[in-house]
Design an enzyme around this catalytic site. Structure first.
Site, short mmCIF file in Angstrom:
data_model
loop_
_atom_site.label_atom_id
_atom_site.label_comp_id
_atom_site.label_asym_id
_atom_site.label_seq_id
_atom_site.Cartn_x
_atom_site.Cartn_y
_atom_site.Cartn_z
CB ILE A 27 30.45 57.23 73.39
CG1 ILE A 27 30.41 56.91 74.89
CG2 ILE A 27 29.78 58.58 73.10
CD1 ILE A 27 31.31 57.80 75.75
CD GLU A 28 27.24 53.01 67.86
OE1 GLU A 28 26.21 53.39 67.27
OE2 GLU A 28 27.63 51.82 67.87
CB CYS A 38 35.53 50.48 72.12
SG CYS A 38 35.56 49.98 70.41
CD GLU A 56 36.10 46.83 74.88
OE1 GLU A 56 35.42 47.81 74.47
OE2 GLU A 56 36.08 45.72 74.33
N1 THU Z 1 32.48 48.13 70.42
C1 THU Z 1 32.95 48.23 71.70
O1 THU Z 1 32.47 49.06 72.49
N2 THU Z 1 33.97 47.42 72.07
C2 THU Z 1 34.59 46.53 71.24
O2 THU Z 1 35.62 45.97 71.60
C3 THU Z 1 34.00 46.22 69.95
C4 THU Z 1 33.00 47.20 69.44
C5 THU Z 1 31.39 49.03 70.00
C6 THU Z 1 31.79 50.05 68.98
C7 THU Z 1 30.47 50.34 68.29
O3 THU Z 1 29.78 51.33 69.02
C8 THU Z 1 29.69 49.03 68.41
O4 THU Z 1 30.34 48.28 69.41
C9 THU Z 1 29.63 48.23 67.13
O5 THU Z 1 30.89 48.05 66.60
#
Ligand code: THU
Length: 144
Positions: A46-47, A56, A58
């Site tokens: 979720i950005e 992230c 996870e």
């Molecule tokens: N991201 C994850 O959801 N999990 C990770 O372990 C690595 C990165 C997401 C964060 C961000 O929204 C996008 O991937 C790019 O970094």
């Protein structure tokens, strides 16, 4: 872990990835976390326009589970890649997510499944991805 269980978890991670909110990176991640009592908590990344509040996939799954009283976990499946493309690479958890896993999981037994599809995946133990990790036992003075 049984192959069937792994495959089911991957499918759930891929489904969770559909809900990814990643308008800035365009990198969509899904996760499915299996609890010791057989429940599955899913998560997506979720950005945020301010970037740093981004969560992230996870951690979304872990925080959902812990906020509902779960603290014992067996495995997590993770699938990620650029939106609208077939997943071509394994999306290993970032360092922050590995540290969150270290808080709640036994590094010797907790399994991290990174998947391109239900048939193409790798399985690692947390201790392989976070060797000599710092966790609750360091503060309690007990053996890990
Ligand atoms: N991201 C994850 O959801 N999990 C990770 O372990 C690595 C990165 C997401 C964060 C961000 O929204 C996008 O991937 C790019 O970094």
């Amino acid at each position: 872990m049984e192959k069937k269980t792994v495959e089911k978890l991957i499918v759930q991670a891929l489904q969770a990835r559909e809900f990814s909110y990643a308008p800035y990176s365009g990198y969509q991640v899904g996760a499915a976390l299996l609890t010791a009592d057989g429940h599955v908590y899913t998560g997506c990344n979720i950005e945020n326009a301010a970037y740093s509040p981004t969560n992230c996939a996870e951690r979304t799954a872990f925080f959902k589970a812990v906020s509902e009283g779960k603290k014992d976990f067996c495995a997590i499946a993770v699938a990620g890649g650029p939106a609208g493309e077939e997943i071509a690479q394994y999306a290993y958890p970032c360092g922050v997510c590995r540290q969150v896993m270290m808080e709640f999981c036994d590094p010797q037994t907790f399994e991290i499944i990174v998947a391109k599809s239900k048939d193409e995946y790798q399985v690692k133990k947390l201790c392989e991805l976070l060797p000599e990790g710092f966790g609750p036992s360091n503060l309690s003075g007990q053996e890990p």
